[in-house]
Design an enzyme around this catalytic site. Structure first.
Site, short mmCIF file in Angstrom:
data_model
loop_
_atom_site.label_atom_id
_atom_site.label_comp_id
_atom_site.label_asym_id
_atom_site.label_seq_id
_atom_site.Cartn_x
_atom_site.Cartn_y
_atom_site.Cartn_z
N CYS A 61 8.99 -8.77 17.09
CA CYS A 61 8.61 -7.35 17.04
C CYS A 61 7.77 -6.93 18.23
O CYS A 61 7.59 -5.74 18.47
CB CYS A 61 7.83 -7.07 15.76
SG CYS A 61 8.76 -7.44 14.29
N HIS A 65 3.40 -0.71 16.00
CA HIS A 65 4.60 -1.34 15.44
C HIS A 65 4.77 -0.83 14.01
O HIS A 65 3.83 -0.82 13.22
CB HIS A 65 4.44 -2.86 15.47
CG HIS A 65 5.57 -3.57 14.79
ND1 HIS A 65 6.88 -3.23 15.01
CD2 HIS A 65 5.58 -4.58 13.88
CE1 HIS A 65 7.66 -4.01 14.27
NE2 HIS A 65 6.89 -4.83 13.58
N ASN A 111 11.08 -1.45 9.38
CA ASN A 111 10.69 -2.27 10.53
C ASN A 111 11.96 -2.63 11.33
O ASN A 111 12.81 -3.35 10.84
CB ASN A 111 9.99 -3.53 10.01
CG ASN A 111 9.54 -4.47 11.12
OD1 ASN A 111 9.89 -4.28 12.29
ND2 ASN A 111 8.79 -5.49 10.76
N1 ACO Z 1 9.76 -5.02 -5.20
C1 ACO Z 1 8.99 -5.34 -6.24
N2 ACO Z 1 8.14 -6.38 -6.22
C2 ACO Z 1 8.08 -7.11 -5.10
C3 ACO Z 1 8.88 -6.84 -3.98
C4 ACO Z 1 9.75 -5.75 -4.06
N3 ACO Z 1 10.55 -5.38 -3.03
N4 ACO Z 1 8.60 -7.73 -3.01
C5 ACO Z 1 7.67 -8.55 -3.50
N5 ACO Z 1 7.36 -8.19 -4.76
C6 ACO Z 1 6.42 -8.81 -5.69
C7 ACO Z 1 6.14 -10.24 -5.31
O1 ACO Z 1 7.11 -11.09 -5.87
C8 ACO Z 1 4.77 -10.45 -5.94
O2 ACO Z 1 4.98 -10.71 -7.32
P1 ACO Z 1 4.11 -11.86 -8.05
O3 ACO Z 1 2.68 -11.42 -7.90
O4 ACO Z 1 4.64 -11.83 -9.43
O5 ACO Z 1 4.41 -13.12 -7.29
C9 ACO Z 1 4.12 -9.07 -5.85
O6 ACO Z 1 5.18 -8.14 -5.58
C10 ACO Z 1 3.08 -8.95 -4.77
O7 ACO Z 1 3.62 -9.49 -3.58
P2 ACO Z 1 2.70 -9.60 -2.33
O8 ACO Z 1 3.36 -10.48 -1.33
O9 ACO Z 1 1.31 -9.89 -2.71
O10 ACO Z 1 2.74 -8.08 -1.81
P3 ACO Z 1 1.98 -7.47 -0.59
O11 ACO Z 1 1.08 -6.43 -1.06
O12 ACO Z 1 1.40 -8.54 0.30
O13 ACO Z 1 3.16 -6.77 0.20
C11 ACO Z 1 4.60 -7.09 2.09
C12 ACO Z 1 4.24 -7.54 0.68
C13 ACO Z 1 5.04 -5.64 2.03
C14 ACO Z 1 5.74 -7.96 2.62
C15 ACO Z 1 3.39 -7.21 3.00
O14 ACO Z 1 2.79 -8.46 2.83
C16 ACO Z 1 3.69 -7.02 4.48
O15 ACO Z 1 4.04 -5.94 4.91
N6 ACO Z 1 3.51 -8.06 5.30
C17 ACO Z 1 3.65 -7.95 6.75
C18 ACO Z 1 5.05 -7.82 7.24
C19 ACO Z 1 5.02 -7.61 8.74
O16 ACO Z 1 4.12 -7.01 9.28
N7 ACO Z 1 5.93 -8.10 9.50
C20 ACO Z 1 5.75 -7.85 10.96
C21 ACO Z 1 6.41 -8.70 11.73
S1 ACO Z 1 8.13 -8.64 11.41
C22 ACO Z 1 8.95 -9.46 12.69
O17 ACO Z 1 8.37 -9.94 13.62
C23 ACO Z 1 10.47 -9.59 12.55
#
Ligand code: ACO
Length: 345
Positions: free
Chosen positions: A132, A272, A302
């Site tokens: 990214c 980003h 993204n």
């Molecule tokens: N719908 C419903 N529930 C979901 C979903 C979904 N799409 N995805 C995950 N959950 C659930 C998980 O299973 C978890 O359930 P559990 O507690 O029963 O295990 C719960 O939601 C919470 O998951 P978390 O991982 O704690 O959610 P979080 O608030 O951290 O959000 C997210 C997840 C959106 C992926 C976030 O962590 C994020 O944006 N991370 C950064 C991503 C990023 O910046 N990438 C950049 C680089 S990309 C590149 O270089 C290609």
């Protein structure tokens, strides 16, 4: 956590570029596929809800390329628009740099395919891979070639078909990403200061946080590796999130310091476009106002290396960036990689 090098950096504005030479963005262009995949569509594909996706990420929809539409096709369309706006012919391009993690194929480079599609027969062409962060890394590379007088006109592109490496059954990742491309033309323009600084950083110790394990020489495609899902993107979302906020803040702070610019002087921040909560945290820490930021992740998700390139183009077309304005780009991605750039438009 960052390892941005401390270096004695002269203010390029005070010096008016490096010996009178500048690296300006002559024009930008972008392209996104026409197919829209909404959160409501995803509700029918995996166990998720519009409410969860919107509240956790800010994303409402993303664009998905057609089966026969590839990264080089999207990159070419973005480049053609930028060329038209710069009133340049493809034959005037000296160098093409494509940043992507979803090349059409391992080799030849997507940049060479774009060169052929554009008819940019004079250009050298190569890809870079910084996930990214790729567009800023490519800008910084392009700037070095302009400043060293090696080339006068450089086409820099960020382009991705992430839909091709997503496991559409994994709700943790499939809701986050989309396809698209953005392009910028770099030139020496004596009437503009252009790219004031770009800084980059990496931390290979955290390579496992976000990766695509299969497809390289370590794990060539075999029926077993395909069945195990090793050819799909994998991410530790929580850790990636924390690292993204820290690294983007450090990179932006370092870029502003290097060109002696205060955050209040920045007209438009193009972060980003991964997650609205990351953007909120970064802008809060930097002391930026919400109205300084440009956000389009609600419509595209993204798009990795294409993310800031598309957003930059849309911000310019929307009139959010005018001649003379200071613009801050800040990125983060797999590698880990991160970076920031300050541009005087
Ligand atoms: N719908 C419903 N529930 C979901 C979903 C979904 N799409 N995805 C995950 N959950 C659930 C998980 O299973 C978890 O359930 P559990 O507690 O029963 O295990 C719960 O939601 C919470 O998951 P978390 O991982 O704690 O959610 P979080 O608030 O951290 O959000 C997210 C997840 C959106 C992926 C976030 O962590 C994020 O944006 N991370 C950064 C991503 C990023 O910046 N990438 C950049 C680089 S990309 C590149 O270089 C290609």
């Amino acid at each position: 956590m960052t390892n941005l090098p401390e270096r004695d950096f002269k203010n390029p504005r005070a010096e008016h570029g490096f010996k009178g030479r500048t690296c300006s963005i002559a024009a930008v262009g972008s392209y996104v596929p026409s197919k829209v995949l909404t959160n409501a569509d995803l509700e029918k594909m995996v166990d998720t809800t519009d409410d969860w996706i919107t509240s956790r990420t800010g994303i409402k929809a993303r664009r998905i390329a057609a089966a026969d539409e590839f990264t080089s096709d999207m990159a070419t369309k973005a480049a053609q628009l930028a060329l038209e706006r710069a009133q340049l012919e493809a034959s005037q391009i000296d160098l093409i740099i494509v940043a992507t993690i979803t090349p059409d194929m391992p080799f030849p480079s997507t940049a060479c395919l774009v060169q052929q599609k554009l008819g940019a027969y004079r250009a050298a062409a190569f890809d870079i891979e910084a996930a990214c962060s790729g567009f800023i890394f490519a800008l910084e590379i392009g700037q070095q070639f302009i400043m060293s007088r090696t080339y006068d006109t450089i086409l820099v592109i960020g382009a991705e078909k992430l839909s091709s490496i997503i496991n559409w059954k994994d709700r943790n990742t499939c809701v986050l990403f989309g396809d698209g491309a953005g392009a910028a033309i770099l030139q020496n323009r004596p009437d503009s200061h252009g790219l004031l600084t770009a800084c980059m950083g990496s931390d290979g110790n955290k390579a496992d946080l976000l990766c695509l394990p299969g497809g390289g020489c370590r794990m060539p495609p075999t029926p077993d590796s395909l069945a195990a899902g090793n050819h799909y993107l994998r991410m530790d979302g929580k850790e990636t999130f924390k690292n993204a906020v820290n690294a983007m803040c450090s990179a932006a702070t370092e870029a502003l310091r290097r060109c002696e610019v205060d955050i209040t002087q920045i007209k438009c921040i193009i972060p980003h476009q991964a997650n609205l909560r990351i953007i909120d945290a970064v802008s809060d820490r930097l002391g930026a106002k919400p109205e300084q930021r440009f956000i389009n992740l609600d419509r595209y998700g993204n798009t990795s290396a294409a993310s800031v390139a598309i957003a930059l183009d849309e911000a310019v077309q929307a009139g959010r960036i005018q001649r003379g304005d200071l613009v801050l780009l800040v990125v983060f991605g797999a590698g880990l990689t991160w970076g920031a750039a300050v541009i005087e438009w």
